[in-house]
Design a protein around this motif. Structure first.
Motif, PDB file in Angstrom:
ATOM      1  N   TRP A 172       0.815  -1.213   0.000  1.00  0.00           N
ATOM      2  CA  TRP A 172       0.000   0.000   0.000  1.00  0.00           C
ATOM      3  C   TRP A 172       0.852   1.268   0.000  1.00  0.00           C
ATOM      4  N   SER A 173       2.007   1.212   0.667  1.00  0.00           N
ATOM      5  CA  SER A 173       2.872   2.387   0.680  1.00  0.00           C
ATOM      6  C   SER A 173       3.405   2.701  -0.711  1.00  0.00           C
ATOM      7  N   VAL A 174       3.835   1.661  -1.428  1.00  0.00           N
ATOM      8  CA  VAL A 174       4.320   1.864  -2.794  1.00  0.00           C
ATOM      9  C   VAL A 174       3.193   2.386  -3.687  1.00  0.00           C
ATOM     10  N   LEU A 175       2.029   1.756  -3.587  1.00  0.00           N
ATOM     11  CA  LEU A 175       0.909   2.174  -4.424  1.00  0.00           C
ATOM     12  C   LEU A 175       0.450   3.589  -4.086  1.00  0.00           C
ATOM     13  N   ASN A 176       0.420   3.930  -2.796  1.00  0.00           N
ATOM     14  CA  ASN A 176      -0.014   5.276  -2.420  1.00  0.00           C
ATOM     15  C   ASN A 176       0.962   6.337  -2.909  1.00  0.00           C
ATOM     16  N   GLY A 177       2.268   6.033  -2.839  1.00  0.00           N
ATOM     17  CA  GLY A 177       3.245   6.982  -3.374  1.00  0.00           C
ATOM     18  C   GLY A 177       3.076   7.168  -4.869  1.00  0.00           C
ATOM     19  N   TRP A 178       2.814   6.058  -5.558  1.00  0.00           N
ATOM     20  CA  TRP A 178       2.599   6.150  -7.013  1.00  0.00           C
ATOM     21  C   TRP A 178       1.328   6.942  -7.326  1.00  0.00           C
ATOM     22  N   LEU A 179       0.278   6.723  -6.561  1.00  0.00           N
ATOM     23  CA  LEU A 179      -0.967   7.460  -6.795  1.00  0.00           C
ATOM     24  C   LEU A 179      -0.784   8.946  -6.534  1.00  0.00           C
ATOM     25  N   GLN A 180       0.005   9.308  -5.499  1.00  0.00           N
ATOM     26  CA  GLN A 180       0.279  10.724  -5.240  1.00  0.00           C
ATOM     27  C   GLN A 180       0.992  11.343  -6.444  1.00  0.00           C
ATOM     28  N   GLY A 181       2.011  10.649  -6.938  1.00  0.00           N
ATOM     29  CA  GLY A 181       2.734  11.169  -8.092  1.00  0.00           C
ATOM     30  C   GLY A 181       1.876  11.221  -9.341  1.00  0.00           C
ATOM     31  N   THR A 182       1.029  10.215  -9.532  1.00  0.00           N
ATOM     32  CA  THR A 182       0.139  10.194 -10.692  1.00  0.00           C
ATOM     33  C   THR A 182      -0.828  11.368 -10.654  1.00  0.00           C
ATOM     34  N   ALA A 183      -1.351  11.661  -9.454  1.00  0.00           N
ATOM     35  CA  ALA A 183      -2.265  12.794  -9.318  1.00  0.00           C
ATOM     36  C   ALA A 183      -1.558  14.107  -9.623  1.00  0.00           C
ATOM     37  N   LEU A 184      -0.319  14.242  -9.153  1.00  0.00           N
ATOM     38  CA  LEU A 184       0.446  15.459  -9.414  1.00  0.00           C
ATOM     39  C   LEU A 184       0.682  15.654 -10.908  1.00  0.00           C
ATOM     40  N   LEU A 185       1.187  14.621 -11.572  1.00  0.00           N
ATOM     41  CA  LEU A 185       1.496  14.741 -12.987  1.00  0.00           C
ATOM     42  C   LEU A 185       0.238  14.881 -13.835  1.00  0.00           C
ATOM     43  N   GLY A 186      -0.867  14.336 -13.336  1.00  0.00           N
ATOM     44  CA  GLY A 186      -2.119  14.465 -14.067  1.00  0.00           C
ATOM     45  C   GLY A 186      -2.564  15.896 -14.230  1.00  0.00           C
ATOM     46  N   THR A 187      -2.146  16.769 -13.305  1.00  0.00           N
ATOM     47  CA  THR A 187      -2.528  18.184 -13.423  1.00  0.00           C
ATOM     48  C   THR A 187      -1.822  18.860 -14.595  1.00  0.00           C
ATOM     49  N   ALA A 188      -0.762  18.213 -15.095  1.00  0.00           N
ATOM     50  CA  ALA A 188      -0.045  18.746 -16.256  1.00  0.00           C
ATOM     51  C   ALA A 188      -0.346  17.940 -17.516  1.00  0.00           C
ATOM     52  N   GLY A 189      -1.356  17.100 -17.447  1.00  0.00           N
ATOM     53  CA  GLY A 189      -1.756  16.337 -18.626  1.00  0.00           C
ATOM     54  C   GLY A 189      -0.976  15.066 -18.867  1.00  0.00           C
ATOM     55  N   VAL A 190      -0.144  14.647 -17.895  1.00  0.00           N
ATOM     56  CA  VAL A 190       0.615  13.402 -18.043  1.00  0.00           C
ATOM     57  C   VAL A 190      -0.251  12.261 -17.516  1.00  0.00           C
ATOM     58  N   ASP A 191      -0.504  11.260 -18.356  1.00  0.00           N
ATOM     59  CA  ASP A 191      -1.374  10.177 -17.903  1.00  0.00           C
ATOM     60  C   ASP A 191      -0.596   9.130 -17.111  1.00  0.00           C
ATOM     61  N   ALA A 192      -1.341   8.254 -16.438  1.00  0.00           N
ATOM     62  CA  ALA A 192      -0.740   7.264 -15.552  1.00  0.00           C
ATOM     63  C   ALA A 192       0.173   6.299 -16.301  1.00  0.00           C
ATOM     64  N   VAL A 193      -0.202   5.936 -17.518  1.00  0.00           N
ATOM     65  CA  VAL A 193       0.605   5.004 -18.304  1.00  0.00           C
ATOM     66  C   VAL A 193       1.963   5.602 -18.630  1.00  0.00           C
TER      67      VAL A 193
END
Length: 285
Positions: A172-193
């Motif tokens: 969960w710690s690894v996944l939560n860190g990835w989700l935090q980063g994904t949310a951040l980059l998503g604000t600049a139009g970078v998708d999760a993939v």
């Protein structure tokens, strides 16, 4: 071989034994769930007692530990001389209690945890943890190998459960860190993939730090060989500020910073990040 409990995981366990050529008896409170396994060659048992008598080794995979006691409380469930391997989910105290209960009934007992989803059972990706007396594990290790990567942890029956939740904490710690980063980059139009390969690279780099950090924890000495905690806190501030500025939830980095702040207040600012182990060891409301 006997398997008791035929939910998704129990059926996967029984099927893996059958594929490996082990004669397998199955029992479930709802007999219809055994249907596909009977087609694979499993033998049905009418009662739990009959299932136990069919083999010296029984795998249990039911709802919880109370269900184990309820099932084996019947008058015809003779446990003396049998080996039980309980892969039911629970905590370490329940595992130790169950071991004492089984010993009073004359049974050999191993507690275990399945670190895999049902489709992975029978492959090397399925990690099956066992704890309890080593001779009881070694007596059946070659049979258990049919389930996947079988691992023995030690004589303490609670170890499998503790490793299980420790693994969940990592996951969960690894996944939560990835989700935090994904949310951040998503604000600049970078998708999760697009972000995922970079995130995987970072996770691999951090994983390489673990053996050295583990040595520091075991020695109780945390020299700042890479970075001091007080330097890390400035990066945490940056993460919090950036998250808030772009409208992303900052609860997780704020929590991490709060723990680091307490450690620094206790005089550990010049030490390396693993000094936070003391924060994790200290229960809080």
């Amino acid at each position: 071989m006997t398997v008791i409990g035929l939910g998704l995981m129990g059926r996967a366990l029984a099927s893996a034994f059958l594929r490996a050529g082990h004669p397998t008896t199955v029992w479930n409170r709802t007999p219809a769930k055994a249907g596909p396994l009977l087609a694979e060659g499993a033998r049905p048992a009418v009662t739990v007692g009959e299932a136990l008598r069919a083999s010296p080794l029984t795998i249990i995979c039911v709802t919880d530990y109370q269900a184990v006691y309820d099932l084996f409380g019947a008058s015809d469930t003779e446990l003396d001389g049998r080996t039980l391997i309980n892969l039911t989910s629970g905590d370490s105290a329940q595992a130790r209690d169950a071991a004492r209960w089984a010993e009073r009934r004359g049974a050999r007992y191993l507690d275990g945890a399945v670190m895999a989803v049902p489709p992975a059972i029978g492959t090397a990706e399925a990690v099956i943890l066992h704890s309890g007396p080593r001779p009881d594990f070694e007596a059946h290790e070659s049979t258990l190998d049919a389930l996947g990567t079988v691992t023995y942890l030690g004589a303490d029956h609670g170890l499998a459960s503790l490793y299980d939740v420790a693994g969940l904490a990592m996951m969960w710690s690894v996944l939560n860190g990835w989700l935090q980063g994904t949310a951040l980059l998503g604000t600049a139009g970078v998708d999760a993939v697009t972000f995922a390969p970079f995130a995987r690279q970072i996770a691999a780099v951090v994983a390489e730090w673990l053996p050295g950090y583990a040595e520091q924890i075991d020695k109780g000495s945390f020299p700042a060989e890479v970075s001091a905690l007080e330097t890390d806190v400035r990066a945490m501030d940056h993460l919090i500020e950036e998250s808030e500025a772009v409208g992303v939830n900052a609860e997780l980095p704020r929590l991490i910073k709060a723990m680091a702040g307490r450690s620094i207040a206790a005089g550990h600012g010049g030490e390396q990040y693993p000094v936070l182990i003391e924060e994790f060891r200290t229960p809080r409301d």
